[in-house]
Design a protein around this motif. Sequence first.
Motif, PDB file in Angstrom:
ATOM      1  N   TYR A  35       0.852  -1.186   0.000  1.00 17.21           N
ATOM      2  CA  TYR A  35       0.000   0.000   0.000  1.00 17.21           C
ATOM      3  C   TYR A  35       0.887   1.234   0.000  1.00 17.21           C
ATOM      4  O   TYR A  35       1.898   1.261   0.708  1.00 17.21           O
ATOM      5  N   THR A  36       0.528   2.234  -0.795  1.00 14.43           N
ATOM      6  CA  THR A  36       1.266   3.494  -0.797  1.00 14.43           C
ATOM      7  C   THR A  36       0.318   4.636  -0.475  1.00 14.43           C
ATOM      8  O   THR A  36      -0.827   4.684  -0.943  1.00 14.43           O
ATOM      9  N   TRP A  37       0.800   5.540   0.365  1.00 14.36           N
ATOM     10  CA  TRP A  37       0.105   6.786   0.682  1.00 14.36           C
ATOM     11  C   TRP A  37       0.993   7.902   0.144  1.00 14.36           C
ATOM     12  O   TRP A  37       2.146   8.037   0.565  1.00 14.36           O
ATOM     13  N   ILE A  47      -3.266  10.403  -1.172  1.00  8.88           N
ATOM     14  CA  ILE A  47      -3.796   9.433  -2.124  1.00  8.88           C
ATOM     15  C   ILE A  47      -3.259   8.057  -1.748  1.00  8.88           C
ATOM     16  O   ILE A  47      -2.046   7.851  -1.702  1.00  8.88           O
ATOM     17  N   GLY A  48      -4.155   7.127  -1.471  1.00 12.07           N
ATOM     18  CA  GLY A  48      -3.769   5.775  -1.078  1.00 12.07           C
ATOM     19  C   GLY A  48      -4.114   4.770  -2.150  1.00 12.07           C
ATOM     20  O   GLY A  48      -5.203   4.810  -2.718  1.00 12.07           O
ATOM     21  N   LYS A  49      -3.176   3.876  -2.441  1.00 10.93           N
ATOM     22  CA  LYS A  49      -3.394   2.829  -3.438  1.00 10.93           C
ATOM     23  C   LYS A  49      -2.889   1.503  -2.889  1.00 10.93           C
ATOM     24  O   LYS A  49      -1.749   1.404  -2.459  1.00 10.93           O
ATOM     25  N   GLY A  50      -3.764   0.509  -2.912  1.00 14.16           N
ATOM     26  CA  GLY A  50      -3.412  -0.798  -2.390  1.00 14.16           C
ATOM     27  C   GLY A  50      -3.453  -1.882  -3.453  1.00 14.16           C
ATOM     28  O   GLY A  50      -4.207  -1.793  -4.414  1.00 14.16           O
ATOM     29  N   GLU A  51      -2.619  -2.907  -3.247  1.00 15.60           N
ATOM     30  CA  GLU A  51      -2.591  -4.067  -4.125  1.00 15.60           C
ATOM     31  C   GLU A  51      -2.406  -5.317  -3.287  1.00 15.60           C
ATOM     32  O   GLU A  51      -1.872  -5.252  -2.175  1.00 15.60           O
ATOM     33  N   LYS A  61      -5.466  -4.913  -8.024  1.00 14.10           N
ATOM     34  CA  LYS A  61      -5.899  -3.730  -7.299  1.00 14.10           C
ATOM     35  C   LYS A  61      -6.722  -4.149  -6.087  1.00 14.10           C
ATOM     36  O   LYS A  61      -7.547  -5.055  -6.176  1.00 14.10           O
ATOM     37  N   ASP A  64      -8.321   1.636  -2.966  1.00 13.17           N
ATOM     38  CA  ASP A  64      -7.836   2.989  -3.199  1.00 13.17           C
ATOM     39  C   ASP A  64      -8.644   3.955  -2.360  1.00 13.17           C
ATOM     40  O   ASP A  64      -9.881   3.837  -2.276  1.00 13.17           O
ATOM     41  N   THR A  66      -8.750   8.323  -1.072  1.00  8.95           N
ATOM     42  CA  THR A  66      -8.210   9.686  -1.144  1.00  8.95           C
ATOM     43  C   THR A  66      -8.792  10.485   0.001  1.00  8.95           C
ATOM     44  O   THR A  66     -10.014  10.486   0.208  1.00  8.95           O
TER      45      THR A  66
END
Length: 71
Positions: A35-37, A47-51, A61, A64, A66
């Motif tokens: 996960y990135t913030w 903005i958060g994106k997870g995998e 994916k 996600d 925000t």
Amino acid sequence: MLSFDERGVSRKYDLSFENNVLTWWRDAPEFAQRYTWTLVDEGNTIIGKGELSKDGLSWEKDLDLTYTRVT
């Protein structure tokens, strides 16, 4: 980082923070996550994106999110 929930599931994650990006990840053979913030707009938006990966090879994916500061 240690995460736990009401189901009794707990997981340990590694963390890094560089250039306004917080990343956490867990490398497990049958269920890996990352996960990135990313902080943008002078820190007013995150903005958060997870995998996730169920086989250790392919990533899909996950979640996600925000967050925007309201002034």
